[in-house]
Design a protein around this motif. Structure first.
Motif, PDB file in Angstrom:
ATOM      1  N   GLU A   1       0.830  -1.211   0.000  1.00 36.48           N
ATOM      2  CA  GLU A   1       0.000   0.000   0.000  1.00 36.48           C
ATOM      3  C   GLU A   1       0.864   1.261   0.000  1.00 36.48           C
ATOM      4  O   GLU A   1       0.528   2.265  -0.640  1.00 36.48           O
ATOM      5  CB  GLU A   1      -0.929  -0.008   1.211  1.00 36.48           C
ATOM      6  N   LEU A   2       1.991   1.203   0.733  1.00 34.43           N
ATOM      7  CA  LEU A   2       2.899   2.353   0.781  1.00 34.43           C
ATOM      8  C   LEU A   2       3.825   2.418  -0.437  1.00 34.43           C
ATOM      9  O   LEU A   2       4.503   3.420  -0.640  1.00 34.43           O
ATOM     10  CB  LEU A   2       3.759   2.279   2.055  1.00 34.43           C
ATOM     11  N   ARG A   3       3.841   1.300  -1.223  1.00 36.71           N
ATOM     12  CA  ARG A   3       4.741   1.187  -2.368  1.00 36.71           C
ATOM     13  C   ARG A   3       6.182   1.461  -1.944  1.00 36.71           C
ATOM     14  O   ARG A   3       6.908   2.270  -2.532  1.00 36.71           O
ATOM     15  CB  ARG A   3       4.320   2.134  -3.497  1.00 36.71           C
ATOM     16  N   LEU A   4       6.566   0.768  -0.862  1.00 35.55           N
ATOM     17  CA  LEU A   4       7.914   0.976  -0.317  1.00 35.55           C
ATOM     18  C   LEU A   4       8.969   0.585  -1.336  1.00 35.55           C
ATOM     19  O   LEU A   4       8.880  -0.460  -1.986  1.00 35.55           O
ATOM     20  CB  LEU A   4       8.101   0.144   0.964  1.00 35.55           C
ATOM     21  N   ARG A   5       9.973   1.407  -1.456  1.00 33.10           N
ATOM     22  CA  ARG A   5      11.101   1.130  -2.345  1.00 33.10           C
ATOM     23  C   ARG A   5      12.278   1.972  -1.863  1.00 33.10           C
ATOM     24  O   ARG A   5      12.087   3.029  -1.227  1.00 33.10           O
ATOM     25  CB  ARG A   5      10.765   1.486  -3.791  1.00 33.10           C
ATOM     26  N   PRO A   6      13.512   1.554  -2.117  1.00 36.72           N
ATOM     27  CA  PRO A   6      14.666   2.368  -1.742  1.00 36.72           C
ATOM     28  C   PRO A   6      14.576   3.755  -2.365  1.00 36.72           C
ATOM     29  O   PRO A   6      14.217   3.922  -3.530  1.00 36.72           O
ATOM     30  CB  PRO A   6      15.846   1.576  -2.315  1.00 36.72           C
ATOM     31  N   GLY A   7      14.864   4.769  -1.553  1.00 40.02           N
ATOM     32  CA  GLY A   7      14.823   6.150  -1.999  1.00 40.02           C
ATOM     33  C   GLY A   7      13.518   6.855  -1.694  1.00 40.02           C
ATOM     34  O   GLY A   7      13.440   8.088  -1.840  1.00 40.02           O
ATOM     35  N   LEU A   8      12.492   6.110  -1.252  1.00 38.32           N
ATOM     36  CA  LEU A   8      11.199   6.719  -0.957  1.00 38.32           C
ATOM     37  C   LEU A   8      11.260   7.501   0.352  1.00 38.32           C
ATOM     38  O   LEU A   8      11.775   7.008   1.358  1.00 38.32           O
ATOM     39  CB  LEU A   8      10.118   5.640  -0.860  1.00 38.32           C
ATOM     40  N   ASP A   9      10.725   8.736   0.340  1.00 41.47           N
ATOM     41  CA  ASP A   9      10.629   9.525   1.565  1.00 41.47           C
ATOM     42  C   ASP A   9       9.358   9.150   2.319  1.00 41.47           C
ATOM     43  O   ASP A   9       8.271   9.048   1.719  1.00 41.47           O
ATOM     44  CB  ASP A   9      10.603  11.016   1.234  1.00 41.47           C
ATOM     45  N   VAL A  10       9.479   8.913   3.640  1.00 43.19           N
ATOM     46  CA  VAL A  10       8.348   8.531   4.473  1.00 43.19           C
ATOM     47  C   VAL A  10       8.442   9.273   5.802  1.00 43.19           C
ATOM     48  O   VAL A  10       9.487   9.831   6.152  1.00 43.19           O
ATOM     49  CB  VAL A  10       8.314   7.000   4.737  1.00 43.19           C
ATOM     50  N   TRP A  11       7.346   9.250   6.530  1.00 42.42           N
ATOM     51  CA  TRP A  11       7.320   9.720   7.915  1.00 42.42           C
ATOM     52  C   TRP A  11       7.200   8.503   8.819  1.00 42.42           C
ATOM     53  O   TRP A  11       6.410   7.598   8.550  1.00 42.42           O
ATOM     54  CB  TRP A  11       6.144  10.669   8.149  1.00 42.42           C
ATOM     55  N   ALA A  12       7.995   8.457   9.886  1.00 40.87           N
ATOM     56  CA  ALA A  12       7.978   7.344  10.838  1.00 40.87           C
ATOM     57  C   ALA A  12       7.477   7.840  12.184  1.00 40.87           C
ATOM     58  O   ALA A  12       7.909   8.896  12.665  1.00 40.87           O
ATOM     59  CB  ALA A  12       9.372   6.744  11.002  1.00 40.87           C
ATOM     60  N   THR A  13       6.538   7.111  12.759  1.00 41.36           N
ATOM     61  CA  THR A  13       6.036   7.449  14.088  1.00 41.36           C
ATOM     62  C   THR A  13       6.205   6.258  15.015  1.00 41.36           C
ATOM     63  O   THR A  13       6.123   5.103  14.591  1.00 41.36           O
ATOM     64  CB  THR A  13       4.540   7.835  14.044  1.00 41.36           C
ATOM     65  N   VAL A  14       6.471   6.545  16.291  1.00 42.85           N
ATOM     66  CA  VAL A  14       6.588   5.520  17.336  1.00 42.85           C
ATOM     67  C   VAL A  14       5.944   6.065  18.605  1.00 42.85           C
ATOM     68  O   VAL A  14       6.268   7.180  19.050  1.00 42.85           O
ATOM     69  CB  VAL A  14       8.064   5.152  17.632  1.00 42.85           C
ATOM     70  N   ALA A  15       5.054   5.308  19.191  1.00 42.13           N
ATOM     71  CA  ALA A  15       4.427   5.723  20.443  1.00 42.13           C
ATOM     72  C   ALA A  15       5.442   5.687  21.577  1.00 42.13           C
ATOM     73  O   ALA A  15       6.259   4.769  21.667  1.00 42.13           O
ATOM     74  CB  ALA A  15       3.260   4.809  20.777  1.00 42.13           C
ATOM     75  N   ALA A  16       5.388   6.692  22.431  1.00 40.46           N
ATOM     76  CA  ALA A  16       6.290   6.714  23.580  1.00 40.46           C
ATOM     77  C   ALA A  16       6.126   5.461  24.429  1.00 40.46           C
ATOM     78  O   ALA A  16       7.096   4.944  25.004  1.00 40.46           O
ATOM     79  CB  ALA A  16       6.031   7.961  24.420  1.00 40.46           C
ATOM     80  N   ALA A  17       4.901   4.947  24.502  1.00 41.85           N
ATOM     81  CA  ALA A  17       4.641   3.749  25.303  1.00 41.85           C
ATOM     82  C   ALA A  17       5.319   2.513  24.733  1.00 41.85           C
ATOM     83  O   ALA A  17       5.479   1.508  25.433  1.00 41.85           O
ATOM     84  CB  ALA A  17       3.133   3.508  25.405  1.00 41.85           C
ATOM     85  N   GLN A  18       5.742   2.574  23.457  1.00 41.99           N
ATOM     86  CA  GLN A  18       6.392   1.436  22.815  1.00 41.99           C
ATOM     87  C   GLN A  18       7.906   1.467  22.991  1.00 41.99           C
ATOM     88  O   GLN A  18       8.595   0.539  22.588  1.00 41.99           O
ATOM     89  CB  GLN A  18       6.062   1.415  21.315  1.00 41.99           C
ATOM     90  N   THR A  19       8.431   2.542  23.560  1.00 36.43           N
ATOM     91  CA  THR A  19       9.864   2.636  23.802  1.00 36.43           C
ATOM     92  C   THR A  19      10.196   2.154  25.213  1.00 36.43           C
ATOM     93  O   THR A  19       9.323   2.077  26.067  1.00 36.43           O
ATOM     94  CB  THR A  19      10.373   4.089  23.633  1.00 36.43           C
TER      95      THR A  19
END
Length: 378
Positions: A355-373
């Motif tokens: 769905e994201l069409r991930l491929r090398p060179g693609l710009d993305v935003w990454a999120t992580v919940a504080a509770a997951q750290t």
């Protein structure tokens, strides 16, 4: 070495009373060979299973060979059940070894392979063969007693090698990558058998492996070696939850960063981009922070507000702009190596990757919940 307790005698005067030594392994292994320097301390009580983990060239095999007497110590000491073994030749040590390729005698049957050790210790032939038959029966190999090694499967050969090592009643059992030569299906079955046998072993066992699953399943305690020195040791669950080096983090599948904590944030070192990571824990001072790749959610567009699209992980207090540097299949999921605000690894389903069409060179935003750290002192 005999320990003492203090008790009053009939006159009320305190006196030292010898107490039986609990035995076990007490070793300081120092080996200098060219540019390589091993300096490792090991202590274990009877019944303990200790796993040595580390990258190639860390010194695991050198340590095992030093314990077996095959590599001499440059300095340090080696005591087993309070007996000094520093100058004891290998053949005279109460040590059993299971080598990676098992080293069974090809011209001897399984029975005679197991009987070989007791015979070398002076046990009469008939008694040694009876002892060997008993060990093969314990290993579930009674029907293979007459088979030569070439007629045995990998799992059967491993169990014969283990029986041969145990038949000499060792006080120290050394296992050098004992499951490395097995295919995945056989490895699963043999790992279970080995775990059961080690649980019944009443002396010290030291396991060398590069496989974290073998170490986690078989060992009571892990000692992680890098460049000839211990970098971390403890119970498997503690090591997995609180890694302290990149090698250990990769081994247990975590993103790991070192930095300085200030309340609910850890400011990572410049080598990691200098980004701040929001955490659930409140800390001050040098700290580590870790989270699994599965905790990372990827987006094409910048989420309108922290928390967008995080699902069950809770509010995403962390948001970084990244670029896909590489992709790798990991089981039924896809792992993406990311660079940018923070270097990290994300793990997504194949559906999400499509769905994201991930491929090398693609710009993305990454999120992580504080509770997951998970943050902890460095």
């Amino acid at each position: 070495m005999t320990s003492h307790s203090v008790r009053p005698d009939d006159t009320g005067t305190a006196r030292a009373v010898p107490r039986p030594d609990p035995g076990g392994l007490d070793a300081h292994l120092v080996v200098r060979r060219g540019a390589f320097h091993l300096d490792l301390r090991l202590a274990a009580a009877p019944g303990d299973v200790v796993a040595l983990l580390g990258p190639n060239g860390a010194g695991k095999t050198t340590a095992l060979r030093a314990l077996a007497g095959l590599t001499p110590l440059t300095a340090g000491h080696l005591r087993l059940d309070s007996a000094d073994l520093d100058r004891t030749p290998p053949e005279a040590r109460p040590v059993g070894v299971v080598f990676q390729d098992y080293l069974l005698f090809p011209h001897l049957s399984a029975l005679d392979n197991v009987a070989f050790g007791p015979r070398c210790q002076g046990t009469p032939k008939a008694a040694a063969r009876a002892l060997a038959a008993d060990w093969l029966d314990r290993m579930g190999l009674a029907d293979h007693a007459a088979a030569k090694p070439r007629r045995l499967s990998g799992g059967q050969a491993q169990r014969v090698a283990l029986a041969r090592a145990l038949a000499v009643r060792p006080r120290l059992l050394l296992l050098d990558e004992p499951l490395a030569a097995l295919d995945a299906r056989t490895r699963l079955d043999v790992r279970g058998h080995l775990r059961d046998h080690l649980a019944d072993f009443d002396a010290v066992a030291v396991l060398v492996t590069h496989d974290p699953l073998d170490a986690m399943v078989l060992a009571d305690r892990l000692v992680v070696i890098e460049d000839g020195h211990t970098v971390q040791q403890g119970a498997p669950a503690d090591i997995a939850r609180r890694p302290r080096t990149d090698y250990i983090a990769r081994l247990v599948g975590l993103n790991l960063y070192r930095g300085r904590a200030d309340g609910h944030a850890v400011h990572t070192d410049p080598t990691d981009g200098g980004a701040a990571i929001a955490t659930a824990e409140h800390l001050t001072g040098p700290a580590f922070v870790a989270f699994p790749p599965s905790a990372v959610t990827l987006h094409h567009d910048r989420p309108d507000a922290p928390g967008t699209g995080t699902g069950a992980g809770g509010v995403a207090a962390n948001l970084w702009r990244c670029r896909v540097a590489g992709l790798e299949t990991h089981g039924d999921r896809i792992r993406a190596d990311l660079t940018g605000d923070l270097r990290l690894t994300a793990e997504v389903t194949t559906v999400a990757a499509a769905e994201l069409r991930l491929r090398p060179g693609l710009d993305v935003w990454a999120t992580v919940a504080a509770a997951q750290t998970h943050a902890y002192p460095a």
